[in-house]
Scaffold this motif. Structure first.
Motif, short mmCIF file in Angstrom:
data_model
loop_
_atom_site.label_atom_id
_atom_site.label_comp_id
_atom_site.label_asym_id
_atom_site.label_seq_id
_atom_site.Cartn_x
_atom_site.Cartn_y
_atom_site.Cartn_z
N GLN A 1 0.81 -1.19 0.00
CA GLN A 1 0.00 0.00 0.00
C GLN A 1 0.86 1.26 0.00
N ALA A 2 1.97 1.20 0.67
CA ALA A 2 2.83 2.38 0.75
C ALA A 2 3.43 2.72 -0.61
N GLN A 3 3.49 1.72 -1.50
CA GLN A 3 4.11 1.93 -2.80
C GLN A 3 3.09 2.12 -3.91
N SER A 4 1.81 2.08 -3.59
CA SER A 4 0.76 2.15 -4.60
C SER A 4 -0.21 3.28 -4.29
N SER A 5 -0.90 3.75 -5.30
CA SER A 5 -1.94 4.75 -5.09
C SER A 5 -3.02 4.57 -6.14
N ILE A 6 -4.26 4.82 -5.73
CA ILE A 6 -5.41 4.80 -6.64
C ILE A 6 -6.17 6.10 -6.44
N THR A 7 -6.55 6.74 -7.54
CA THR A 7 -7.21 8.03 -7.49
C THR A 7 -8.51 7.99 -8.28
N GLY B 1 -4.25 4.82 -11.34
CA GLY B 1 -3.38 4.41 -10.26
C GLY B 1 -1.97 4.14 -10.72
N THR B 2 -1.07 4.05 -9.74
CA THR B 2 0.33 3.73 -10.00
C THR B 2 0.84 2.78 -8.93
N GLU B 3 1.86 2.03 -9.27
CA GLU B 3 2.56 1.19 -8.30
C GLU B 3 4.05 1.37 -8.50
N ASP B 4 4.76 1.67 -7.42
CA ASP B 4 6.20 1.83 -7.47
C ASP B 4 6.86 0.46 -7.53
N LEU B 5 7.56 0.18 -8.63
CA LEU B 5 8.20 -1.12 -8.82
C LEU B 5 9.67 -1.11 -8.41
N GLY B 6 10.15 0.08 -7.98
CA GLY B 6 11.55 0.20 -7.58
C GLY B 6 12.43 0.64 -8.72
N ALA C 1 4.40 1.08 -12.50
CA ALA C 1 3.28 0.60 -13.31
C ALA C 1 2.15 1.63 -13.18
N LEU C 2 1.35 1.77 -14.23
CA LEU C 2 0.26 2.76 -14.21
C LEU C 2 -0.93 2.24 -14.99
N SER D 1 -8.64 3.49 -21.41
CA SER D 1 -8.57 2.22 -20.67
C SER D 1 -7.22 1.60 -21.02
N TYR D 2 -6.18 2.08 -20.36
CA TYR D 2 -4.84 1.60 -20.71
C TYR D 2 -4.06 1.22 -19.46
N VAL D 3 -3.01 0.43 -19.70
CA VAL D 3 -2.06 0.05 -18.67
C VAL D 3 -0.67 0.31 -19.23
N GLY D 4 0.30 0.59 -18.36
CA GLY D 4 1.62 0.89 -18.89
C GLY D 4 2.70 0.92 -17.83
N LEU D 5 3.88 1.33 -18.26
CA LEU D 5 5.05 1.46 -17.42
C LEU D 5 5.67 2.83 -17.64
N SER D 6 6.20 3.44 -16.57
CA SER D 6 6.83 4.75 -16.67
C SER D 6 8.10 4.77 -15.85
N GLY D 7 9.16 5.34 -16.42
CA GLY D 7 10.42 5.43 -15.71
C GLY D 7 11.33 6.46 -16.36
#
Length: 363
Positions: free
Chosen positions: A33-39, A83-88, A93-94, A119-125
């Motif tokens: 949860q600390a590494q993820s967020s949903i808005t 939303g996003t998730e921190d993968l390190g 991921a988004l 309606s998409y999914v992806g990666l950002s870095g």
């Protein structure tokens, strides 16, 4: 419709837990949860609308003025979850799920579908952002930045019959990181037809150079028909957009150009259009913004030209809620039949006027 979505939103957080079992489960879930967020975010827009010289009801012949309560004049009403998730290592991921609707009826834009806009999914870095799924077409967000009205019902979309703000299905896109304000984006929408990579497909590239007081943008978009050709000017065609803005204290100036070409159009059908526009926004106070814009298009094959003029004002009651009022006119000549607002019914060689006022609320 393709208006810019609000970035003002609220985060969704899990409710407090009670009981030993839930506390233990929460302890295991805490790192994720600390590494993820949903808005959850969105906008609701509705107002009173007047348009002159409109088509009569079925069975009648006299045209006339029409009053209505409509949504989406100032901006598209929408509801979204992202939303996003921190993968390190700087990688995330988004995802984004977003639908548009008409606040005056509650009907989803287009009448069908659950997520009509994104309606998409992806990666950002650090290497950029990759997305897959459905998104606004490559020109939709950049043209919003170049439009003095912010893509209202009277805007750049009006005189190209909404060609510059669709969505792209089955898409893959990549956006570079910013290099001193310069970014580049590429998008491909798969046609998904057996035996052909291009039939029904879409391609585009967007370049932007954004600085604190000015920005420059160029977008090139190809939308092919089911045979891989460019057969209709406002649906399957080649599109070039260039423009920029300049901010001088409280004044922001806009200028742009759009070219459409359909080289495979049937003989005698329009195959080329050129549109130019200029405009300005002026911040009278932190709450009150004035805007004005002028657009002109010229279409070949003896269609003729049209000009759209509008002025308006936005009054911000808060960061999330504003009142708006706008008025404008479209002047058709020759055989052109543009409506004063996008999606309306124009008449060859005749003019229309419009006025709308309403409320737009972000959440």
């Amino acid at each position: 419709m393709n208006k810019k979505p609000s970035r003002i939103a609220r985060s969704v957080r899990p409710a407090s837990v009670a009981g030993a079992a839930l506390l233990i489960a929460g302890a295991f879930a805490a790192p994720a949860q600390a590494q993820s967020s949903i808005t959850i975010y969105g906008r609701i827009d509705a107002g009173i609308n007047y348009q002159s010289n409109q088509a009569p009801p079925a069975g009648q012949t006299n045209r006339g003025s029409k009053w209505s309560v409509d949504g989406n004049e100032w901006g598209t009403s929408m509801f979204g979850i992202k939303g996003t998730e921190d993968l390190g290592g700087g990688l995330k991921a988004l995802f984004d799920l977003e639908t548009g609707f008409d606040a005056s009826t509650g009907i989803v834009n287009g009448g069908t579908g659950l997520w009509t806009r994104r309606s998409y999914v992806g990666l950002s870095g650090s290497a950029g952002t990759l997305k897959m799924g459905k998104d606004l077409a490559i020109q939709s967000d950049p043209i919003w930045s170049l439009d003095p009205t912010g893509q209202q019902a009277m805007s750049t979309a009006t005189l190209v019959k909404e060609r510059n703000w669709p969505q792209t299905n089955n898409m893959v896109s990549y956006e570079t990181p910013s290099f001193g304000g310069f970014t580049a984006t590429g998008m491909h929408g798969f046609g998904e037809q057996a035996g052909s990579f291009t039939n029904g497909s879409r391609d585009g590239v967007s370049l932007a150079y954004v600085q604190p007081v000015y920005e420059l943008r160029a977008i090139y978009d190809l939308q092919r028909d089911t045979n891989g050709g460019y057969s209709t000017l406002y649906n399957n065609s080649k599109e070039l957009i260039v423009g920029g803005t300049l901010t001088i204290d409280k004044l922001k100036l806009f200028a742009g150009y759009e070219n459409l070409r359909a080289p495979d159009a049937l003989a005698g059908a329009p195959s080329r259009a050129n549109m130019y526009w200029v405009g300005a926004n002026y911040l009278v106070s932190p709450e009150l913004q004035l805007l004005a814009a002028a657009y002109h298009t010229q279409v070949n094959q003896n269609v003729g030209g049209a000009s759209l003029y509008m002025i308006g004002a936005n009054y911000y009651l808060s960061k999330r809620t504003l009142l708006y009022v706008d008025t404008g006119t479209v002047r058709n000549n020759g055989n052109s039949d543009f409506a004063v607002e996008y999606g309306g019914g124009g008449i060859k060689g005749q003019n229309q006027n419009a006025f709308y006022a309403g409320v737009s609320h972000l959440f």
